[in-house]
Design a protein around this motif. Structure first.
Motif, PDB file in Angstrom:
ATOM      1  N   ALA A  23      55.645  12.040  39.990  1.00 12.24           N
ATOM      2  CA  ALA A  23      54.534  11.534  39.173  1.00 12.24           C
ATOM      3  C   ALA A  23      53.465  10.884  40.033  1.00 12.24           C
ATOM      4  CB  ALA A  23      55.057  10.536  38.137  1.00 12.24           C
ATOM      5  N   VAL A  24      53.866  10.268  41.146  1.00  7.53           N
ATOM      6  CA  VAL A  24      52.891   9.653  42.047  1.00  7.53           C
ATOM      7  C   VAL A  24      52.186  10.718  42.868  1.00  7.53           C
ATOM      8  CG1 VAL A  24      52.622   8.105  44.024  1.00  7.53           C
ATOM      9  CG2 VAL A  24      54.160   7.480  42.143  1.00  7.53           C
ATOM     10  N   ARG A  27      49.478  12.518  40.987  1.00  7.50           N
ATOM     11  CA  ARG A  27      48.405  11.709  40.402  1.00  7.50           C
ATOM     12  C   ARG A  27      47.058  12.394  40.663  1.00  7.50           C
ATOM     13  NH1 ARG A  27      49.339   5.919  41.745  1.00  7.50           N
ATOM     14  NH2 ARG A  27      50.462   5.940  39.758  1.00  7.50           N
ATOM     15  N   GLY A  79      51.970   6.095  30.276  1.00  3.53           N
ATOM     16  CA  GLY A  79      51.897   7.453  30.793  1.00  3.53           C
ATOM     17  C   GLY A  79      50.674   8.234  30.403  1.00  3.53           C
ATOM     18  N   THR A  83      46.665   3.741  35.204  1.00  2.20           N
ATOM     19  CA  THR A  83      46.702   3.441  36.638  1.00  2.20           C
ATOM     20  C   THR A  83      45.918   4.485  37.423  1.00  2.20           C
ATOM     21  OG1 THR A  83      48.880   2.429  36.349  1.00  2.20           O
ATOM     22  CG2 THR A  83      48.225   2.991  38.590  1.00  2.20           C
ATOM     23  N   THR A  84      46.041   5.732  37.041  1.00  6.06           N
ATOM     24  CA  THR A  84      45.314   6.808  37.714  1.00  6.06           C
ATOM     25  C   THR A  84      43.815   6.570  37.677  1.00  6.06           C
ATOM     26  OG1 THR A  84      46.999   8.485  37.301  1.00  6.06           O
ATOM     27  CG2 THR A  84      44.741   9.268  37.566  1.00  6.06           C
ATOM     28  N   ASP A 225      53.898  10.781  27.126  1.00  4.48           N
ATOM     29  CA  ASP A 225      54.030  10.091  28.402  1.00  4.48           C
ATOM     30  C   ASP A 225      54.078  11.089  29.549  1.00  4.48           C
ATOM     31  OD1 ASP A 225      54.873   8.598  30.629  1.00  4.48           O
ATOM     32  OD2 ASP A 225      55.951   7.173  29.363  1.00  4.48           O
ATOM     33  N   ARG A 227      54.067  10.478  32.777  1.00  3.75           N
ATOM     34  CA  ARG A 227      54.995  10.043  33.824  1.00  3.75           C
ATOM     35  C   ARG A 227      56.427  10.439  33.490  1.00  3.75           C
ATOM     36  NH1 ARG A 227      54.312   5.167  33.106  1.00  3.75           N
ATOM     37  NH2 ARG A 227      52.404   4.919  34.334  1.00  3.75           N
ATOM     38  N   LYS A 228      56.802  10.282  32.231  1.00  3.15           N
ATOM     39  CA  LYS A 228      58.161  10.636  31.830  1.00  3.15           C
ATOM     40  C   LYS A 228      58.398  12.130  31.970  1.00  3.15           C
ATOM     41  CE  LYS A 228      61.478  10.103  28.041  1.00  3.15           C
ATOM     42  NZ  LYS A 228      61.710   9.541  26.694  1.00  3.15           N
ATOM     43  N   THR A 231      58.945  12.904  35.616  1.00  2.26           N
ATOM     44  CA  THR A 231      60.204  12.348  36.095  1.00  2.26           C
ATOM     45  C   THR A 231      61.379  13.236  35.710  1.00  2.26           C
ATOM     46  OG1 THR A 231      59.331  10.093  35.985  1.00  2.26           O
ATOM     47  CG2 THR A 231      61.725  10.339  35.999  1.00  2.26           C
TER      48      THR A 231
END
Length: 470
Positions: A23-24, A27, A79, A83-84, A225, A227-228, A231
């Motif tokens: 996920a990072v 980005r 998510g 942050t992005t 989400d 990110r989920k 992951t």
């Protein structure tokens, strides 16, 4: 080199950490890679102006690259890219980026960052973007400590929150910031993210493929989400590659020496540790569990209701979807037998949005049990169904003249509102008067049951209808 080794640097020269989570690594590097937030990315939008490279004329307007745009609060579910967007603002505007978490940072940390930002601004004109994640976790005093730096633009604040800022952010800080609301990602956006991560060199680089059933299961489990979803994909892909015995990416082995391993539905279920909560390939069991949940509430079985609710939660069902189903059936299956249940269900929808999982499972359980244990009536459902059927069939008739709008010039001449009887002028607030069109006189749509509050309602309604029909 292992599966997640970096391919080098990204398009702006930032090293890619091979050990970073998928996920990072995935980005977005530019606003054009951001999905699901098109409403915030139109040309000329505040985000575009914050991220676009600085121009001389912008500097003169009171903000390098920002054309006068001040601090920003990003509000949205987990998510969705808060942050992005903060990283893109810092990178695109060539500003220094400092990140604090409201979970661990205190007033002292804030003051240190602000002091350093002021020193850099005075010494060399270097601007600082201060990103605070989960700002709603800051106390009032901690949020107040940000006010001077925001008002004087010693830093550009980018604050992210999953809770409604109207309730979780102090008014002075909120009034000094631009509030941007991120929308939950739709199904198509999450699919695009998964496909991009599978193919992109920063991601899995084509070392696996994902079959349709597995992808849809990831989408379903992730909800909105991003990110989920990545992951779960990362864990499933790692397990498949380890089991396949294929050398990791970057060992020099030709890609076509064997078929690309495929991530299947079973791999996704095992990766998410929900193998016991099976949704079959066609999605039938997914819908079977939802159906059983609904029918258990309708059937007044609280134990079965909680069982199927737990299965949906464990399988990663979107809690907002569950809350919507509960609310629908508060009206459909309880109705006026207990009017308070609908209010409870609506409150739970709001609570789910504010709290998020896993704590939201408590309020979902309360609302589901309220529906399951309440007296039941489908009189509301039946009544509106019959009324809609008549309307669709053309059984309409004319609105009686005494009920028509009389608040415009010429209405009195047409007889509108004439002979209308104001109910509050009569005992019990009811007066003999015709409301339905002549063509539907005597038609009954709502017939209360003898269950719960409707037992009292039925007695009152019978007396009211005797007056109306005189």
């Amino acid at each position: 080199m292992d599966l997640f080794e970096s391919a080098g640097t990204d398009d702006v020269g930032v090293p890619l950490d091979s050990r970073a989570p998928l996920a990072v690594r995935m980005r977005p590097r530019t606003l054009d890679e951001v999905v699901g937030q098109d409403h915030l990315l139109v040309p000329g939008s505040p985000l575009r102006r914050l991220v676009d490279p600085p121009r001389d004329r912008d500097r003169g307007a009171g903000g390098a690259g920002g054309a006068g745009v001040a601090s920003v609060i990003l509000w949205g579910p987990p998510g969705t890219g808060k942050t992005t967007l903060a990283y893109l603002v810092a990178r695109g505007s060539e500003r220094r980026f400092v990140e604090l978490s409201a979970v661990t940072a205190g007033v002292g940390d804030i003051r240190q960052v602000v002091s350093d930002a002021r020193r850099r601004l005075v010494a060399g004109g270097e601007e600082t973007v201060l990103f605070i994640d989960e700002v709603h976790r800051f106390s009032r005093s901690q949020q107040d400590a940000l006010l001077p730096s925001v008002e004087n633009r010693w830093v550009t604040l980018m604050a992210a929150t999953t809770e409604n800022p109207s309730f979780s952010v102090v008014s002075p800080l909120l009034s000094r910031s631009l509030l941007l609301t991120l929308r939950p990602l739709d199904v198509e956006a999450v699919r695009r993210l998964i496909d991009r991560a599978v193919a992109d060199e920063r991601g899995l680089a084509g070392t696996v493929s994902v079959d349709d059933d597995a992808r849809e299961q990831i989408v379903r489990m992730a909800g909105s989400d991003a990110r989920k979803s990545l992951t779960v994909l990362e864990v499933a892909a790692g397990a498949v590659l380890a089991g396949d015995g294929r050398p990791p990416v970057g060992t020099g082995r030709a890609a076509d020496e064997q078929e690309t391993p495929v991530v299947t539905l079973e791999d996704v279920e095992h990766a998410a540790d929900v193998a016991a909560v099976r949704y079959d390939r066609a999605g039938d069991q997914h819908y079977d569990v939802v159906s059983a949940f609904i029918k258990s509430m309708r059937g007044s079985d609280p134990d079965a209701t909680l069982h199927y609710l737990a299965r949906m939660i464990a399988a990663g069902e979107d809690p907002r979807y569950i809350a919507r189903r509960i609310t629908i059936h508060a009206a459909e299956d309880v109705g006026l037998a207990d009017p308070t249940v609908l209010s409870t269900a609506v409150a739970v929808q709001q609570a789910v949005a504010l709290i998020g999982m896993p704590e939201a499972q408590l309020v979902l359980a309360e609302a589901a049990l309220a529906v399951a244990t309440a007296p039941k009536s489908n009189a509301v459902t039946t009544g509106i169904g019959q009324a809609m059927a008549d309307v669709r069939a053309g059984r309409l008739g004319q609105v009686p003249a005494h009920l028509r709008d009389a608040h415009y010039a010429g209405a009195e001449r047409l007889g509108h509102g004439r002979d209308y009887l104001y109910p509050h002028d009569f005992p019990h607030g009811v007066v003999a008067q015709r409301y339905l069109p002549d063509e539907l006189a005597g038609r009954r749509y709502y017939e209360p049951t003898g269950n719960g509050f409707e037992k009292q309602l039925a007695s009152r309604l019978e007396a009211v209808r005797r007056i109306l029909d005189r």
